[in-house]
Design a protein around this motif. Structure first.
Motif, short mmCIF file in Angstrom:
data_model
loop_
_atom_site.label_atom_id
_atom_site.label_comp_id
_atom_site.label_asym_id
_atom_site.label_seq_id
_atom_site.Cartn_x
_atom_site.Cartn_y
_atom_site.Cartn_z
N PHE A 122 0.84 -1.20 0.00
CA PHE A 122 0.00 0.00 0.00
C PHE A 122 0.88 1.25 0.00
CE2 PHE A 122 -2.22 3.33 2.41
CZ PHE A 122 -3.34 3.50 1.61
N TYR A 123 1.86 1.29 0.89
CA TYR A 123 2.77 2.43 0.98
C TYR A 123 3.54 2.63 -0.32
CZ TYR A 123 6.93 5.11 2.07
OH TYR A 123 7.93 6.02 2.03
N ASP A 124 4.11 1.55 -0.88
CA ASP A 124 4.89 1.66 -2.11
C ASP A 124 4.05 2.18 -3.26
OD1 ASP A 124 7.16 0.74 -0.83
OD2 ASP A 124 6.87 -1.34 -1.47
N ARG A 125 2.82 1.71 -3.35
CA ARG A 125 1.92 2.16 -4.41
C ARG A 125 1.66 3.66 -4.30
NH1 ARG A 125 -1.53 -1.74 -3.53
NH2 ARG A 125 -2.99 -0.50 -2.34
N LEU A 126 1.41 4.16 -3.09
CA LEU A 126 1.16 5.59 -2.91
C LEU A 126 2.43 6.42 -3.06
CD1 LEU A 126 -1.38 5.84 0.03
CD2 LEU A 126 -1.78 6.18 -2.40
N ALA A 127 3.53 5.93 -2.52
CA ALA A 127 4.79 6.69 -2.55
C ALA A 127 5.28 6.86 -3.98
CB ALA A 127 5.85 6.00 -1.70
N SER A 128 4.89 5.96 -4.88
CA SER A 128 5.34 6.08 -6.27
C SER A 128 4.66 7.24 -6.99
CB SER A 128 5.10 4.78 -7.04
OG SER A 128 3.72 4.56 -7.22
N LYS A 143 2.78 9.88 -5.00
CA LYS A 143 2.71 11.02 -4.07
C LYS A 143 4.06 11.09 -3.36
CE LYS A 143 -2.21 10.55 -2.96
NZ LYS A 143 -2.78 11.85 -3.23
N ASN A 144 4.22 12.05 -2.48
CA ASN A 144 5.49 12.04 -1.74
C ASN A 144 5.41 11.05 -0.58
OD1 ASN A 144 4.68 13.32 0.77
ND2 ASN A 144 4.68 15.29 -0.29
N SER A 145 6.56 10.68 -0.06
CA SER A 145 6.62 9.62 0.95
C SER A 145 5.92 10.00 2.25
CB SER A 145 8.07 9.22 1.22
OG SER A 145 8.79 10.32 1.70
N GLN A 146 5.91 11.29 2.61
CA GLN A 146 5.24 11.70 3.84
C GLN A 146 3.73 11.48 3.74
OE1 GLN A 146 7.83 11.64 5.99
NE2 GLN A 146 6.57 13.09 7.09
N LYS A 147 3.14 11.84 2.60
CA LYS A 147 1.70 11.62 2.42
C LYS A 147 1.40 10.13 2.42
CE LYS A 147 0.55 15.86 0.04
NZ LYS A 147 -0.03 16.48 -1.15
N ALA A 148 2.28 9.35 1.81
CA ALA A 148 2.07 7.91 1.75
C ALA A 148 2.14 7.28 3.13
CB ALA A 148 3.10 7.27 0.81
N ILE A 149 3.06 7.73 3.98
CA ILE A 149 3.19 7.14 5.31
C ILE A 149 2.00 7.52 6.20
CG2 ILE A 149 4.60 8.84 6.57
CD1 ILE A 149 5.12 5.05 6.51
N VAL A 150 1.48 8.74 6.04
CA VAL A 150 0.30 9.16 6.81
C VAL A 150 -0.91 8.34 6.36
CG1 VAL A 150 -1.31 11.06 7.25
CG2 VAL A 150 1.15 11.45 7.39
N ALA A 151 -1.03 8.08 5.06
CA ALA A 151 -2.12 7.25 4.56
C ALA A 151 -1.99 5.82 5.10
CB ALA A 151 -2.13 7.24 3.04
#
Length: 95
Positions: free
Chosen positions: A53-59, A61-69
């Motif tokens: 989930f994190y990798d999909r979002l981080a690709s 969006k930025n990593s901070q938004k992905a980690i909060v999600a």
């Protein structure tokens, strides 16, 4: 029990809808702890579900938004586990 809100702030006017960052309601310390736990889950543990989930979002969006999600997804999972008395069993991964 401390309350925490990890929901996005949504502003609507007429036909426009803007989703902002997470709201600042609830305990900032608990939000911080959840983000730290999510960082551990996606980077150092073998939690494939949250990591994917994190990798999909981080690709995209930025990593901070992905980690909060990811932290919010983890919080929702924790809530449902406690509410239903179930063990952690994410889709596609055997617990």
């Amino acid at each position: 029990f401390m309350s925490v809100s990890m929901n996005p702030v949504i502003r609507e006017s007429g036909d426009s809808r803007i989703e902002g960052s997470i709201s600042k309601r609830g305990s900032g310390r608990v939000r911080w702890l959840l983000v730290q736990a999510a960082n551990t889950a996606v980077h150092t543990s073998n939690d494939e579900y949250l990591s994917r989930f994190y990798d999909r979002l981080a690709s995209r969006k930025n990593s901070q938004k992905a980690i909060v999600a990811a932290a919010r997804k983890m919080l929702v999972s924790i809530y449902h586990m406690l509410d239903r008395g179930e063990a952690y069993d994410p889709p596609g991964v055997t617990a």
